[in-house]
Design an enzyme around this catalytic site. Structure first.
Site, short mmCIF file in Angstrom:
data_model
loop_
_atom_site.label_atom_id
_atom_site.label_comp_id
_atom_site.label_asym_id
_atom_site.label_seq_id
_atom_site.Cartn_x
_atom_site.Cartn_y
_atom_site.Cartn_z
N LEU A 32 27.88 0.59 -67.66
CA LEU A 32 26.95 1.70 -67.82
C LEU A 32 27.60 2.89 -68.53
O LEU A 32 28.83 3.02 -68.54
CB LEU A 32 26.45 2.17 -66.45
CG LEU A 32 25.58 1.21 -65.64
CD1 LEU A 32 25.37 1.76 -64.23
CD2 LEU A 32 24.24 0.99 -66.34
N SER A 33 26.78 3.76 -69.08
CA SER A 33 27.28 5.03 -69.59
C SER A 33 27.94 5.77 -68.44
O SER A 33 27.43 5.78 -67.31
CB SER A 33 26.10 5.85 -70.14
OG SER A 33 26.54 7.10 -70.63
N ALA A 34 29.09 6.37 -68.69
CA ALA A 34 29.87 7.12 -67.70
C ALA A 34 30.56 6.22 -66.68
O ALA A 34 31.01 6.69 -65.64
CB ALA A 34 29.03 8.17 -66.98
N SER A 35 30.68 4.93 -67.00
CA SER A 35 31.40 4.03 -66.09
C SER A 35 32.92 4.19 -66.25
O SER A 35 33.68 3.81 -65.36
CB SER A 35 31.01 2.57 -66.34
OG SER A 35 31.36 2.17 -67.66
N GLY A 36 33.34 4.72 -67.39
CA GLY A 36 34.77 4.90 -67.65
C GLY A 36 35.31 3.98 -68.73
O GLY A 36 36.53 3.90 -68.91
N SER A 38 35.35 4.11 -72.12
CA SER A 38 36.13 4.74 -73.17
C SER A 38 37.43 5.33 -72.64
O SER A 38 38.47 5.28 -73.30
CB SER A 38 35.31 5.82 -73.87
OG SER A 38 34.26 5.23 -74.62
N SER A 105 26.79 -2.24 -74.40
CA SER A 105 26.37 -3.63 -74.70
C SER A 105 25.58 -4.22 -73.53
O SER A 105 26.06 -5.12 -72.85
CB SER A 105 27.56 -4.50 -75.08
OG SER A 105 28.67 -4.34 -74.23
#
Length: 199
Positions: A32-36, A38, A105
């Site tokens: 998910l977005s903000a899962s870490g 990056s 993705s």
């Protein structure tokens, strides 16, 4: 479709790996977005480069400034986004570089297609599930995207009004609500060493 084209063979991946004394691979971080994703990918890239291992990170936002700047966030555009990245990471891996991708993705079939491309070419593909509960991701929300999605400002947002299909059997499963960034990197590094991708 392109016509009148011919693939020009030169060195095989095995020959390149022998000459460069390096192994290529694609490390595909999904979640998910903000899962870490990056954050972990940046830290892992730094670790590998400090060890003298060729590595390059492809980020879900960064590629949309150039290679994929013509794509939006519809399902069709997301499919094309991942298709292009799959082809790029395959080239990196064939060049004996470890590519790190941090992309939501969200669709399983797109990630499976990325894996198929690599496996058919005899290249390592490592899926990393960066797992975090939705409520934790929403609390983090560093870009304010969840808030905008809840307000209806952003449409087709993964986890809110668009699905996320988690991996069924990823090579590595991280829980970034319970693991630090360093612990997450160590988990991936242990796997890479076990598989003899790095020494």
């Amino acid at each position: 479709m392109a016509t009148n084209i011919t693939w020009h063979d030169n060195l095989s991946y095995a020959e390149r790996a022998k000459l460069t004394e390096r192994n290529g691979a694609t490390i595909w971080l999904t979640g998910l977005s903000a899962s870490g994703k990056s954050t972990v990918a940046c830290s892992l890239e730094t670790y590998l480069l400090k060890k003298g291992i060729q590595a390059y990170r492809l980020d879900g936002d960064n590629v949309r400034f150039g290679l994929n700047k013509d794509l939006g966030f519809s399902e069709k555009d997301r499919n094309e986004n991942i298709r292009r990245i799959s082809e790029v990471t395959k080239l990196f891996a064939d060049a004996c570089v470890i590519s790190l991708t941090s992309f939501i993705s969200p669709y399983r079939k797109d990630r499976e297609e990325a894996r198929r491309l690599h496996e058919e070419a005899g290249l390592p593909f490592i899926e990393i599930y960066v797992d975090v509960p939705l409520e934790v991701a929403e609390q983090r929300d560093p870009k304010g995207l969840y808030k905008k999605a809840r307000q209806g400002i952003i449409k087709n947002f993964t986890g809110i009004d668009d699905p996320y299909e988690p991996p069924i059997s990823p090579e590595v499963h991280l829980h970034t609500d319970k693991q630090t960034v360093n612990e997450s990197v160590e988990t991936i590094v242990e796997y890479l060493k076990k598989e003899k991708i790095i020494a």
